[in-house]
Design an enzyme around this catalytic site. Structure first.
Site, PDB file in Angstrom:
ATOM      1  N   LYS A 237       3.603 -15.492   1.618  1.00 45.81           N
ATOM      2  CA  LYS A 237       3.624 -16.342   0.430  1.00 45.81           C
ATOM      3  C   LYS A 237       5.095 -16.568   0.066  1.00 45.81           C
ATOM      4  O   LYS A 237       5.586 -16.096  -0.969  1.00 45.81           O
ATOM      5  CB  LYS A 237       2.875 -15.669  -0.728  1.00 45.81           C
ATOM      6  CG  LYS A 237       1.373 -15.593  -0.554  1.00 45.81           C
ATOM      7  CD  LYS A 237       0.648 -16.875  -0.945  1.00 45.81           C
ATOM      8  CE  LYS A 237       0.607 -17.044  -2.452  1.00 45.81           C
ATOM      9  NZ  LYS A 237      -0.073 -18.321  -2.808  1.00 45.81           N
TER      10      LYS A 237
ATOM     11  N   ASP B  99     -10.660  -9.078   7.791  1.00 49.48           N
ATOM     12  CA  ASP B  99     -12.083  -8.914   7.471  1.00 49.48           C
ATOM     13  C   ASP B  99     -12.783 -10.260   7.425  1.00 49.48           C
ATOM     14  O   ASP B  99     -13.920 -10.408   7.877  1.00 49.48           O
ATOM     15  CB  ASP B  99     -12.261  -8.207   6.115  1.00 49.48           C
ATOM     16  CG  ASP B  99     -12.285  -6.686   6.294  1.00 49.48           C
ATOM     17  OD1 ASP B  99     -11.959  -6.225   7.385  1.00 49.48           O
ATOM     18  OD2 ASP B  99     -12.638  -5.988   5.326  1.00 49.48           O
TER      19      ASP B  99
ATOM     20  N   ASP C 202      -5.175  -7.216   5.711  1.00 49.74           N
ATOM     21  CA  ASP C 202      -6.410  -6.515   5.351  1.00 49.74           C
ATOM     22  C   ASP C 202      -7.492  -7.547   5.002  1.00 49.74           C
ATOM     23  O   ASP C 202      -8.623  -7.497   5.510  1.00 49.74           O
ATOM     24  CB  ASP C 202      -6.097  -5.623   4.133  1.00 49.74           C
ATOM     25  CG  ASP C 202      -7.165  -4.589   3.875  1.00 49.74           C
ATOM     26  OD1 ASP C 202      -8.141  -4.554   4.639  1.00 49.74           O
ATOM     27  OD2 ASP C 202      -7.030  -3.829   2.898  1.00 49.74           O
TER      28      ASP C 202
ATOM     29  N   ASP D  32      -2.747 -18.281   1.249  1.00 53.52           N
ATOM     30  CA  ASP D  32      -3.940 -18.894   0.639  1.00 53.52           C
ATOM     31  C   ASP D  32      -4.464 -20.032   1.518  1.00 53.52           C
ATOM     32  O   ASP D  32      -5.665 -20.167   1.742  1.00 53.52           O
ATOM     33  CB  ASP D  32      -3.666 -19.354  -0.803  1.00 53.52           C
ATOM     34  CG  ASP D  32      -2.355 -20.105  -0.956  1.00 53.52           C
ATOM     35  OD1 ASP D  32      -1.527 -20.061  -0.024  1.00 53.52           O
ATOM     36  OD2 ASP D  32      -2.146 -20.740  -2.002  1.00 53.52           O
TER      37      ASP D  32
ATOM     38  N   TYR E   4       0.821  -1.216   0.000  1.00 54.31           N
ATOM     39  CA  TYR E   4       0.000   0.000   0.000  1.00 54.31           C
ATOM     40  C   TYR E   4       0.858   1.271   0.000  1.00 54.31           C
ATOM     41  O   TYR E   4       0.360   2.352  -0.256  1.00 54.31           O
ATOM     42  CB  TYR E   4      -0.952   0.027   1.209  1.00 54.31           C
ATOM     43  CG  TYR E   4      -2.013  -1.056   1.174  1.00 54.31           C
ATOM     44  CD1 TYR E   4      -2.310  -1.743   0.004  1.00 54.31           C
ATOM     45  CD2 TYR E   4      -2.732  -1.389   2.308  1.00 54.31           C
ATOM     46  CE1 TYR E   4      -3.279  -2.733  -0.028  1.00 54.31           C
ATOM     47  CE2 TYR E   4      -3.706  -2.376   2.282  1.00 54.31           C
ATOM     48  CZ  TYR E   4      -3.965  -3.053   1.108  1.00 54.31           C
ATOM     49  OH  TYR E   4      -4.920  -4.029   1.082  1.00 54.31           O
TER      50      TYR E   4
END
Ligand code: NAD
Length: 361
Positions: free
Chosen positions: A191, A251, A247, A223, A140
């Site tokens: 990852k 959620d 993020d 994942d 970000y």
């Protein structure tokens, strides 16, 4: 005497902060909490009063405080205000200035609400996990970024994922320290199979782990973690991950619990001027649709305060008492509108929920 800065903000932020202040007052008089608080403006309320969503004066007070309790900011009233003066800019400015790099998002399922989850009750009943998300680095913020023309009339977009070793080390330390106050297990998520930042992440976390030999460390690919969160979330205790994966995963974990009105959060900072800052706030926004109607659920904010008791005020016992009381009120069937779902329950207002919690404290 510890000092708290309370920034109620806008919309229901004011209503839920008021109920939390009542809890603080009560604990001060009945449980020797010994906390002093001061209220000030942020967001739209500050813009209206001062022409700025975050004034230098409030920022200074925030830096001096032992912890900050925030309600929520925003509302359509400020939709046409210039971007840098919008309510959200005040909140982002505060997070940046205090270098709040660690975002803690617990996902706790209260027994009385375990049937409200979108997952089967037996999978979520008793769930109590925390996701620690790196908040100030990663894709970000990484440079270069942008949308460029690579051929006439054709465009490409670039984002850059960058992590420095010290950023990984400090967030890993937050996770390991947190695990020590809980069930002593950290799952580090990246990852490493396809990303260089993942390889460095895994290496640094492993190094940092040397200082926390008593805490169990597990590495998991992001994942797989997403899958495990909905398959068997109770296998986790503390999850630590980067900004982007955090993020998404936070959620996802939040929704295991049912309602936005129940979700607390904490953001912990680097040392600024010799002090480590902590800001505590509900995950939800200012809910303009119900603002001013005494309908909001104050539990997310009261639980954010209980995180403050635990992580900034070193009052683990009081935090447990507050959480147990909330459990009790829910078990007795009291619900604000957002978590009310059948006639056997008693629908209550925001302030009534505050009364019920305080009576049982
Ligand atoms: P929201 O979280 O404010 O509301 C989403 C829905 O959930 C609404 O229907 C609302 O009534 C309900 N809800 C939220 N919290 C609740 C509570 N405690 N009790 C009962 N119901 C609750 O999100 P939104 O509508 O997308 O955003 C509204 C404003 O809040 C916007 O200006 C947005 O920018 C701002 N916002 C601020 C924050 C923050 O301050 N941290 C976070 C998210 C959104």
């Amino acid at each position: 005497m510890k000092k708290i800065l309370v920034l109620p903000g806008d919309g229901i932020g004011v209503e839920v902060a008021d109920q939390t202040i009542r809890v603080i007052d009560h604990l001060n008089t009945s449980n020797n909490l010994n906390v002093e608080y001061e209220k000030d403006l942020i967001g739209g309320a500050s813009y209206d009063a001062n022409g700025e969503p975050l004034t230098q004066h409030v920022l200074e007070k925030a830096k001096q405080a032992d912890a900050i309790l925030l309600g929520a900011v925003g509302g359509s009233k400020w939709d046409n205000v210039e971007r840098t003066k919008r309510p959200e800019a005040g909140l982002l400015g505060l997070r940046k200035e205090l270098e709040l790099f660690a975002n803690l998002r617990p996902a706790i399922v209260f027994d009385a609400l375990s049937s409200s989850s979108s997952l089967k009750e037996e999978i979520v009943k008793g769930l109590d996990i925390v996701i620690v998300r790196e908040l100030t680095g990663g894709v970000y913020f990484g440079q270069p970024r942008g949308i460029e023309e690579y051929e006439s009339g054709k465009q490409k977009a670039i984002d850059t994922q960058i992590y420095f070793d010290y950023e990984i080390d400090r967030i890993a330390r937050v996770a390991f320290n947190l695990a020590r106050k809980r069930n002593n297990k950290v799952t580090s998520v990246e990852k490493a199979n396809v990303m260089e930042t993942g390889v460095l992440w895994r290496k640094v976390v492993k190094n940092t782990h040397r200082d926390f030999g008593d805490v169990e460390l597990e590495n998991m690919l992001a994942d797989n973690c997403a899958m495990q969160l909905v398959r068997n979330p109770k296998q986790f205790d503390v999850l630590v991950t980067d900004n982007l994966f955090g993020d998404l995963l936070s959620d996802c974990a939040a929704m295991l619990t049912g309602s936005l009105g129940m979700l607390p959060s904490a953001s912990l900072g680097a040392e600024v001027e010799g002090k480590t800052n902590g800001m505590y706030e509900p995950v939800h926004g200012s809910a303009p649709d119900i603002a001013g109607q005494n309908k909001a659920n104050p539990i997310a904010t009261i639980l954010s305060f209980s995180m403050m008791l635990r992580y900034s005020l070193d009052q683990q016992d009081l935090a447990k008492i507050v959480e147990d009381v909330i459990q009790e009120v829910l078990n007795e069937g009291f619900r604000t509108a957002d978590i009310y779902n059948n006639d056997s329950q008693t629908l209550v207002s925001c302030s009534k929920m505050g009364d019920l919690i305080i009576e049982r404290l």
